[in-house]
Design a protein around this motif. Structure first.
Motif, PDB file in Angstrom:
ATOM      1  N   ALA A  16     -15.388 -12.320  -2.094  1.00 44.14           N
ATOM      2  CA  ALA A  16     -14.927 -11.509  -0.958  1.00 44.14           C
ATOM      3  C   ALA A  16     -13.569 -11.994  -0.463  1.00 44.14           C
ATOM      4  N   ARG A  17     -13.403 -13.301  -0.326  1.00 41.13           N
ATOM      5  CA  ARG A  17     -12.135 -13.855   0.158  1.00 41.13           C
ATOM      6  C   ARG A  17     -11.011 -13.592  -0.846  1.00 41.13           C
ATOM      7  N   ALA A  18     -11.284 -13.796  -2.129  1.00 39.21           N
ATOM      8  CA  ALA A  18     -10.268 -13.571  -3.156  1.00 39.21           C
ATOM      9  C   ALA A  18      -9.866 -12.098  -3.215  1.00 39.21           C
ATOM     10  N   THR A  19     -10.860 -11.210  -3.122  1.00 39.48           N
ATOM     11  CA  THR A  19     -10.579  -9.768  -3.143  1.00 39.48           C
ATOM     12  C   THR A  19      -9.725  -9.372  -1.945  1.00 39.48           C
ATOM     13  N   ALA A  20     -10.092  -9.851  -0.777  1.00 42.68           N
ATOM     14  CA  ALA A  20      -9.321  -9.534   0.429  1.00 42.68           C
ATOM     15  C   ALA A  20      -7.895 -10.058   0.328  1.00 42.68           C
ATOM     16  N   PHE A  21      -7.724 -11.232  -0.243  1.00 46.56           N
ATOM     17  CA  PHE A  21      -6.387 -11.807  -0.401  1.00 46.56           C
ATOM     18  C   PHE A  21      -5.505 -10.895  -1.248  1.00 46.56           C
ATOM     19  N   TYR A  22      -5.973 -10.506  -2.431  1.00 50.12           N
ATOM     20  CA  TYR A  22      -5.140  -9.679  -3.316  1.00 50.12           C
ATOM     21  C   TYR A  22      -4.941  -8.274  -2.759  1.00 50.12           C
ATOM     22  N   GLU A  23      -5.921  -7.744  -2.064  1.00 55.79           N
ATOM     23  CA  GLU A  23      -5.726  -6.444  -1.411  1.00 55.79           C
ATOM     24  C   GLU A  23      -4.671  -6.550  -0.316  1.00 55.79           C
ATOM     25  N   SER A  24      -4.633  -7.674   0.400  1.00 64.50           N
ATOM     26  CA  SER A  24      -3.646  -7.834   1.471  1.00 64.50           C
ATOM     27  C   SER A  24      -2.234  -8.003   0.925  1.00 64.50           C
ATOM     28  N   LEU A  25      -2.112  -8.364  -0.359  1.00 69.12           N
ATOM     29  CA  LEU A  25      -0.792  -8.413  -0.997  1.00 69.12           C
ATOM     30  C   LEU A  25      -0.338  -7.032  -1.457  1.00 69.12           C
ATOM     31  N   GLY A  26      -1.220  -6.056  -1.327  1.00 69.92           N
ATOM     32  CA  GLY A  26      -0.855  -4.685  -1.679  1.00 69.92           C
ATOM     33  C   GLY A  26      -1.378  -4.222  -3.026  1.00 69.92           C
ATOM     34  N   LEU A  27      -2.201  -5.028  -3.704  1.00 67.36           N
ATOM     35  CA  LEU A  27      -2.750  -4.591  -4.985  1.00 67.36           C
ATOM     36  C   LEU A  27      -3.884  -3.608  -4.738  1.00 67.36           C
ATOM     37  N   ALA A  28      -3.907  -2.559  -5.525  1.00 66.22           N
ATOM     38  CA  ALA A  28      -4.930  -1.523  -5.387  1.00 66.22           C
ATOM     39  C   ALA A  28      -6.112  -1.847  -6.293  1.00 66.22           C
ATOM     40  N   ARG A  29      -7.276  -1.861  -5.706  1.00 64.02           N
ATOM     41  CA  ARG A  29      -8.503  -2.180  -6.437  1.00 64.02           C
ATOM     42  C   ARG A  29      -8.890  -1.010  -7.334  1.00 64.02           C
ATOM     43  N   ALA A  30      -9.259  -1.324  -8.581  1.00 62.06           N
ATOM     44  CA  ALA A  30      -9.713  -0.320  -9.539  1.00 62.06           C
ATOM     45  C   ALA A  30     -11.233  -0.425  -9.662  1.00 62.06           C
ATOM     46  N   GLU A  31     -11.867   0.641 -10.086  1.00 62.80           N
ATOM     47  CA  GLU A  31     -13.314   0.613 -10.296  1.00 62.80           C
ATOM     48  C   GLU A  31     -13.622  -0.297 -11.483  1.00 62.80           C
ATOM     49  N   GLY A  32     -14.669  -1.082 -11.348  1.00 62.64           N
ATOM     50  CA  GLY A  32     -15.067  -1.980 -12.417  1.00 62.64           C
ATOM     51  C   GLY A  32     -16.563  -2.159 -12.426  1.00 62.64           C
ATOM     52  N   PRO A  33     -17.075  -2.859 -13.451  1.00 62.39           N
ATOM     53  CA  PRO A  33     -18.517  -3.098 -13.499  1.00 62.39           C
ATOM     54  C   PRO A  33     -18.936  -4.053 -12.386  1.00 62.39           C
ATOM     55  N   ASP A  34     -20.221  -4.059 -12.063  1.00 65.98           N
ATOM     56  CA  ASP A  34     -20.731  -4.964 -11.032  1.00 65.98           C
ATOM     57  C   ASP A  34     -20.327  -6.395 -11.342  1.00 65.98           C
TER      58      ASP A  34
END
Length: 145
Positions: A16-34
């Motif tokens: 969760a922390r790593a995902t939030a970090f990269y999203e806050s840099l402006g990277l757009a999350r893509a759909e992926g497997p669980d």
């Protein structure tokens, strides 16, 4: 083997922390497997995967993965963009390891570690201008661009 890297996977302990970090840099999350968080880049994808599961998938003890001497680099078209992106990363929770500064080879760069310790270099290289159409990087630039 073709000269490209398709996917860069970072093993992380706190997804969760790593995902939030990269999203806050402006990277757009893509759909992926669980269990996998992916961010599409220019010609590659950056993936986040639980460190324990990554070790299990490889078949090695988690302690053997370490961080090693790997850095990931992101090149930008100007010194001002190095400064801005380093500030953005720090505001998002990165640890600045080397503030932006001139470097011996004639460029300008800085280093930060993401919240999991992965090291990124943010650089402006005047000898390798980014492709004007899409910002792609190639060593020594794109002649005739």
């Amino acid at each position: 083997m073709e000269a490209r890297i398709s996917l860069i996977t970072l093993g992380v302990r706190d997804m969760a922390r790593a995902t939030a970090f990269y999203e806050s840099l402006g990277l757009a999350r893509a759909e992926g497997p669980d269990g996998v968080v992916a961010f599409d880049l220019l010609g590659q994808t950056l993936g986040l995967f639980d460190l324990e599961k990554l070790a299990e998938d490889i078949g090695v003890p988690v302690d053997s993965l370490g961080h090693g001497g790997l850095t990931l680099a992101h090149n930008v078209p100007s010194r001002a963009e190095v400064d801005a992106l380093m500030r953005l990363a720090e505001d998002a929770g990165a640890t600045v390891l080397k503030p932006p500064q001139e470097v011996f080879w004639g460029g300008y760069h800085g280093y930060f570690a993401d919240p999991e310790g992965h090291i990124w270099e943010i650089a402006h290289n005047p000898f390798s201008p980014l492709r004007s159409t899409d910002g792609a990087f190639r060593w020594q630039g794109y002649p005739g661009d």
